[in-house]
Motif scaffolding. Structure first.
Motif, short mmCIF file in Angstrom:
data_model
loop_
_atom_site.label_atom_id
_atom_site.label_comp_id
_atom_site.label_asym_id
_atom_site.label_seq_id
_atom_site.Cartn_x
_atom_site.Cartn_y
_atom_site.Cartn_z
N PHE A 25 -3.02 -11.25 -2.66
CA PHE A 25 -1.90 -11.70 -1.84
C PHE A 25 -0.87 -10.59 -1.68
O PHE A 25 -0.36 -10.36 -0.58
CB PHE A 25 -1.25 -12.94 -2.48
CG PHE A 25 -0.04 -13.43 -1.74
CD1 PHE A 25 -0.19 -14.11 -0.55
CD2 PHE A 25 1.23 -13.20 -2.24
CE1 PHE A 25 0.92 -14.56 0.14
CE2 PHE A 25 2.34 -13.65 -1.56
CZ PHE A 25 2.18 -14.34 -0.37
N ILE A 26 -0.56 -9.88 -2.77
CA ILE A 26 0.40 -8.78 -2.70
C ILE A 26 -0.12 -7.67 -1.79
O ILE A 26 0.65 -7.07 -1.03
CB ILE A 26 0.69 -8.25 -4.12
CG1 ILE A 26 1.52 -9.27 -4.90
CG2 ILE A 26 1.43 -6.91 -4.06
CD1 ILE A 26 1.72 -8.92 -6.35
N PRO A 30 1.92 -7.25 3.38
CA PRO A 30 2.51 -6.43 4.46
C PRO A 30 1.89 -6.70 5.83
O PRO A 30 2.55 -6.56 6.85
CB PRO A 30 2.24 -4.99 4.03
CG PRO A 30 2.08 -5.06 2.56
CD PRO A 30 1.48 -6.41 2.27
N ILE A 31 0.64 -7.13 5.86
CA ILE A 31 -0.04 -7.40 7.14
C ILE A 31 0.47 -8.71 7.74
O ILE A 31 0.67 -8.81 8.94
CB ILE A 31 -1.56 -7.46 6.91
CG1 ILE A 31 -2.06 -6.10 6.39
CG2 ILE A 31 -2.30 -7.85 8.19
CD1 ILE A 31 -3.47 -6.13 5.87
N ILE A 32 0.69 -9.73 6.88
CA ILE A 32 1.08 -11.06 7.38
C ILE A 32 2.57 -11.30 7.23
O ILE A 32 3.02 -12.44 7.33
CB ILE A 32 0.29 -12.16 6.65
CG1 ILE A 32 0.52 -12.10 5.14
CG2 ILE A 32 -1.19 -12.08 6.99
CD1 ILE A 32 -0.02 -13.30 4.39
N ASP A 33 3.35 -10.25 7.00
CA ASP A 33 4.79 -10.36 6.76
C ASP A 33 5.49 -11.03 7.95
O ASP A 33 5.47 -10.50 9.05
CB ASP A 33 5.36 -8.96 6.53
CG ASP A 33 6.80 -9.00 6.07
OD1 ASP A 33 7.31 -10.10 5.84
OD2 ASP A 33 7.39 -7.92 5.94
N PRO A 34 6.11 -12.20 7.75
CA PRO A 34 6.73 -12.92 8.88
C PRO A 34 8.15 -12.47 9.20
O PRO A 34 8.74 -12.96 10.15
CB PRO A 34 6.75 -14.37 8.38
CG PRO A 34 6.91 -14.24 6.91
CD PRO A 34 6.16 -12.97 6.53
N SER A 39 9.85 -2.82 9.17
CA SER A 39 10.18 -1.52 8.58
C SER A 39 11.48 -1.56 7.78
O SER A 39 11.74 -0.65 7.01
CB SER A 39 10.29 -0.48 9.68
OG SER A 39 11.30 -0.86 10.58
N SER A 40 12.28 -2.59 7.95
CA SER A 40 13.55 -2.64 7.22
C SER A 40 13.35 -3.23 5.83
O SER A 40 12.34 -3.83 5.53
CB SER A 40 14.57 -3.47 8.00
OG SER A 40 14.13 -4.79 8.12
N THR A 41 14.36 -3.07 4.99
CA THR A 41 14.26 -3.56 3.62
C THR A 41 14.44 -5.07 3.57
O THR A 41 14.88 -5.70 4.53
CB THR A 41 15.34 -2.90 2.74
OG1 THR A 41 16.61 -3.33 3.21
CG2 THR A 41 15.25 -1.40 2.77
N LEU A 42 14.10 -5.64 2.42
CA LEU A 42 14.22 -7.07 2.23
C LEU A 42 15.68 -7.52 2.35
O LEU A 42 15.98 -8.55 2.94
CB LEU A 42 13.67 -7.44 0.85
CG LEU A 42 13.56 -8.92 0.52
CD1 LEU A 42 12.58 -9.58 1.46
CD2 LEU A 42 13.10 -9.09 -0.91
N LYS A 43 16.59 -6.71 1.84
CA LYS A 43 18.01 -7.04 1.92
C LYS A 43 18.48 -7.10 3.37
O LYS A 43 19.21 -8.00 3.77
CB LYS A 43 18.82 -6.00 1.14
CG LYS A 43 20.24 -6.45 0.82
CD LYS A 43 21.01 -5.38 0.09
CE LYS A 43 20.59 -5.33 -1.37
NZ LYS A 43 21.42 -4.42 -2.17
#
Length: 51
Positions: A25-26, A30-34, A39-43
């Protein structure tokens, strides 16, 4: 003759499957990131979502 597997073996197999699934899953996340901006950070993404 078939060997009888103990409860400990079943628990160990289950833990192994869960760990492998979590690692996959980890790796796939990145492929299925909704999130809108991959490209930006989580914050930054959290900031955009809370606007």
């Amino acid at each position: 003759m078939k060997e009888k597997t103990s409860l400990i073996d079943h628990i160990g197999n289950l833990i192994g499957i869960v760990v492998i699934g979590f690692i996959l899953f980890i790796l796939v996340w990145p492929i299925i990131d909704p999130t809108p901006n991959k490209s930006s950070t989580l914050k930054e993404n959290a900031h955009h979502l809370t606007k």
